[in-house]
Design a protein around this motif. Structure first.
Motif, PDB file in Angstrom:
ATOM      1  N   TRP A 194       0.837  -1.208   0.000  1.00  0.00           N
ATOM      2  CA  TRP A 194       0.000   0.000   0.000  1.00  0.00           C
ATOM      3  C   TRP A 194       0.869   1.254   0.000  1.00  0.00           C
ATOM      4  O   TRP A 194       0.638   2.196  -0.776  1.00  0.00           O
ATOM      5  CB  TRP A 194      -0.917  -0.012   1.224  1.00  0.00           C
ATOM      6  N   MET A 195       1.870   1.293   0.870  1.00  0.00           N
ATOM      7  CA  MET A 195       2.761   2.446   0.965  1.00  0.00           C
ATOM      8  C   MET A 195       3.485   2.684  -0.356  1.00  0.00           C
ATOM      9  O   MET A 195       3.579   3.828  -0.843  1.00  0.00           O
ATOM     10  CB  MET A 195       3.779   2.215   2.086  1.00  0.00           C
ATOM     11  N   ILE A 199       3.369   6.135  -2.730  1.00  0.00           N
ATOM     12  CA  ILE A 199       4.574   6.897  -3.080  1.00  0.00           C
ATOM     13  C   ILE A 199       4.705   7.025  -4.592  1.00  0.00           C
ATOM     14  O   ILE A 199       4.988   8.112  -5.130  1.00  0.00           O
ATOM     15  CB  ILE A 199       5.818   6.225  -2.478  1.00  0.00           C
ATOM     16  N   GLU A 200       4.484   5.938  -5.295  1.00  0.00           N
ATOM     17  CA  GLU A 200       4.699   5.933  -6.739  1.00  0.00           C
ATOM     18  C   GLU A 200       3.684   6.766  -7.502  1.00  0.00           C
ATOM     19  O   GLU A 200       3.989   7.307  -8.559  1.00  0.00           O
ATOM     20  CB  GLU A 200       4.699   4.493  -7.254  1.00  0.00           C
ATOM     21  N   LYS A 201       2.484   6.899  -6.972  1.00  0.00           N
ATOM     22  CA  LYS A 201       1.463   7.665  -7.699  1.00  0.00           C
ATOM     23  C   LYS A 201       1.285   9.088  -7.177  1.00  0.00           C
ATOM     24  O   LYS A 201       0.436   9.823  -7.664  1.00  0.00           O
ATOM     25  CB  LYS A 201       0.126   6.929  -7.645  1.00  0.00           C
ATOM     26  N   ALA A 202       2.114   9.497  -6.225  1.00  0.00           N
ATOM     27  CA  ALA A 202       1.933  10.814  -5.595  1.00  0.00           C
ATOM     28  C   ALA A 202       2.273  11.972  -6.526  1.00  0.00           C
ATOM     29  O   ALA A 202       1.736  13.071  -6.379  1.00  0.00           O
ATOM     30  CB  ALA A 202       2.766  10.907  -4.326  1.00  0.00           C
ATOM     31  N   ALA A 225      10.991   3.432  -3.783  1.00  0.00           N
ATOM     32  CA  ALA A 225       9.800   3.891  -4.513  1.00  0.00           C
ATOM     33  C   ALA A 225       9.838   5.392  -4.781  1.00  0.00           C
ATOM     34  O   ALA A 225       9.014   5.902  -5.535  1.00  0.00           O
ATOM     35  CB  ALA A 225       8.543   3.530  -3.732  1.00  0.00           C
ATOM     36  N   GLY A 226      10.781   6.109  -4.133  1.00  0.00           N
ATOM     37  CA  GLY A 226      10.934   7.531  -4.397  1.00  0.00           C
ATOM     38  C   GLY A 226      10.704   8.442  -3.211  1.00  0.00           C
ATOM     39  O   GLY A 226      10.674   9.665  -3.375  1.00  0.00           O
ATOM     40  N   ALA A 227      10.558   7.897  -2.014  1.00  0.00           N
ATOM     41  CA  ALA A 227      10.294   8.717  -0.836  1.00  0.00           C
ATOM     42  C   ALA A 227      11.591   9.146  -0.148  1.00  0.00           C
ATOM     43  O   ALA A 227      12.640   8.521  -0.313  1.00  0.00           O
ATOM     44  CB  ALA A 227       9.426   7.950   0.158  1.00  0.00           C
ATOM     45  N   GLU A 228      11.472  10.223   0.643  1.00  0.00           N
ATOM     46  CA  GLU A 228      12.523  10.620   1.566  1.00  0.00           C
ATOM     47  C   GLU A 228      12.153  10.030   2.924  1.00  0.00           C
ATOM     48  O   GLU A 228      11.080  10.319   3.451  1.00  0.00           O
ATOM     49  CB  GLU A 228      12.614  12.143   1.655  1.00  0.00           C
ATOM     50  N   VAL A 229      13.033   9.219   3.487  1.00  0.00           N
ATOM     51  CA  VAL A 229      12.649   8.385   4.628  1.00  0.00           C
ATOM     52  C   VAL A 229      13.432   8.767   5.883  1.00  0.00           C
ATOM     53  O   VAL A 229      14.641   8.977   5.832  1.00  0.00           O
ATOM     54  CB  VAL A 229      12.882   6.892   4.308  1.00  0.00           C
ATOM     55  N   THR A 230      12.713   8.832   6.990  1.00  0.00           N
ATOM     56  CA  THR A 230      13.334   8.945   8.314  1.00  0.00           C
ATOM     57  C   THR A 230      13.000   7.676   9.081  1.00  0.00           C
ATOM     58  O   THR A 230      11.831   7.366   9.305  1.00  0.00           O
ATOM     59  CB  THR A 230      12.815  10.170   9.075  1.00  0.00           C
ATOM     60  N   HIS A 231      14.027   6.931   9.441  1.00  0.00           N
ATOM     61  CA  HIS A 231      13.893   5.632  10.101  1.00  0.00           C
ATOM     62  C   HIS A 231      14.354   5.784  11.542  1.00  0.00           C
ATOM     63  O   HIS A 231      15.487   6.198  11.796  1.00  0.00           O
ATOM     64  CB  HIS A 231      14.758   4.610   9.356  1.00  0.00           C
TER      65      HIS A 231
END
Length: 381
Positions: A194-195, A199-202, A225-231
């Motif tokens: 889902w996530m 991301i891909e269609k945003a 998928a193209g996101a900027e991630v904070t883990h």
């Protein structure tokens, strides 16, 4: 919201870190360090994984910041629509599927290996004959509690500590830990798919916050998928493992911030800073301790955690996802909490269970459904 879900005024909220390298319920030193899920990660040659450095706040800026709030806000406005019950099913992925289950056990395919682990919810008898179960590559023996320690028995031949796997777009190391987990919780594939789609269609780079992020599989999927991630994870060992996974997939260029910190402290600071995220994944333990002795009790602190997560959602957010394991509660409990939390934001709250579907030896023979966890997910529409 019931009084027991609110914190008294003037009392600081116990912060939470991510689930330790052990089981989903409690952490232990040999496994996922405080509030993370598994055992100490090591590189393929047996060396310790690189240590993670906590995000630092300068003394000057820390002194000027207001104290973190300790109360859940009383929300007004209409509650979001509801979609219940929702059953999110995982039939398997490239390197994983549930083969069979029964008699308190489950037989799974993890990459090249067939693995037997305890599963209290498998109340029915096994489908496949005993010789298939007995000839698994690895069998976990010992305490059957989610956080119980034990060891692995290798009926056929001794195996190395780690092996490479892939699900969706993420490559990672499976690892035999002292707490029966192996580095990934495959039922989460339903949320990760889902996530990835969001991301891909945003049409723009989304910002994703992965709280209690563990070994980073979700973070890698989001970043690819193209996101900027904070883990965020409180366990240096878990973050070391996540960085190993990033290196395995030759993904060092991806925009992922690896933050080793107590999760509650982190989101409280992000709220004070005015930071915003488009998708927040949160997968807290039932109980845990942070790196500085912080105590997390899910039933005591979940309401405040979700309330702060709402505050750091962007105006155009795509979703807030909560998964809950090993708790004595109905999905209705977290469903109603999520609806109260998201009053006035519109959208809908979808809640129910995550399940794994048996697939037989080849993964293509649909069998029984094995419930793994509860979830609640707010979406804008």
């Amino acid at each position: 919201m019931k009084d027991k879900d609110r914190r008294p005024k003037g009392k600081a909220a116990p912060a939470t870190s991510s689930r330790g390298v052990q089981g989903r319920a409690v952490q232990a030193p040999a496994s996922r360090p405080p509030q993370s899920k598994h055992q100490a990660p090591r590189t393929g040659d047996g060396r310790s994984a690189p240590k993670a450095v906590p995000e630092k706040t300068s003394p000057k800026s820390a002194a000027s910041e207001p104290a973190p709030r300790a109360e859940v806000r009383i929300r007004t406005g209409a509650k979001p629509d509801e979609r219940i019950p929702i059953i999110l099913e995982t039939k398997g992925a490239r390197d994983y599927h549930l083969i069979d289950s029964g008699d308190g056990l489950k037989l799974e395919q993890y990459g090249p290996y067939r693995i037997v682990r305890p599963e209290a919810q498998a109340l029915w008898p096994k489908t496949l004959p005993a010789h298939i179960w007995d000839n698994a590559d690895s069998i976990f023996t010992g305490d059957t509690d989610e956080d119980g320690m034990g060891r692995w028995r290798f009926p056929r031949q001794a195996l190395g500590e780690t092996w490479p796997m892939q699900v969706l777009d993420a490559e990672f190391y499976g690892r035999f830990t002292a707490f029966r987990h192996v580095g990934v919780f495959p039922e989460q594939l339903a949320h990760w798919s889902w996530m990835k789609e969001q991301i891909e269609k945003a049409g723009r780079p989304l910002k994703v916050l992965n709280l209690f992020g563990y070994t980073g599989v979700a973070s890698l999927i989001a970043a690819k998928a193209g996101a900027e991630v904070t883990h965020v994870d409180a366990s240096k060992k878990a973050i070391g493992w996540a960085r190993e996974n990033q290196a395995l997939g030759r993904a060092d260029h991806l925009p992922i911030r690896w933050i080793c910190e107590d999760a509650m402290k982190f989101i409280q600071r992000e709220e004070r800073r005015g930071s915003r995220y488009d998708i927040i994944l949160t997968d807290p333990p039932k109980f845990g301790r942070g790196p500085n002795g912080e105590v997390w009790q899910l039933f005591d602190h979940l309401a405040l955690m979700l309330d702060i997560c709402r505050e750091i959602l962007s105006p155009d957010a795509k979703g807030l996802v909560l998964t809950a394991y090993s708790i004595r509660a109905s999905f209705y409990s977290i469903h109603e909490l999520m609806r109260e939390t998201m009053r006035g934001r519109g959208g809908a709250v979808e809640s129910g269970e995550l399940i794994l579907r048996e697939g037989g030896l080849d993964g293509n023979e649909p069998g029984r459904a094995l419930s793994t966890s509860l979830f609640s997910r707010w979406v804008p529409k």
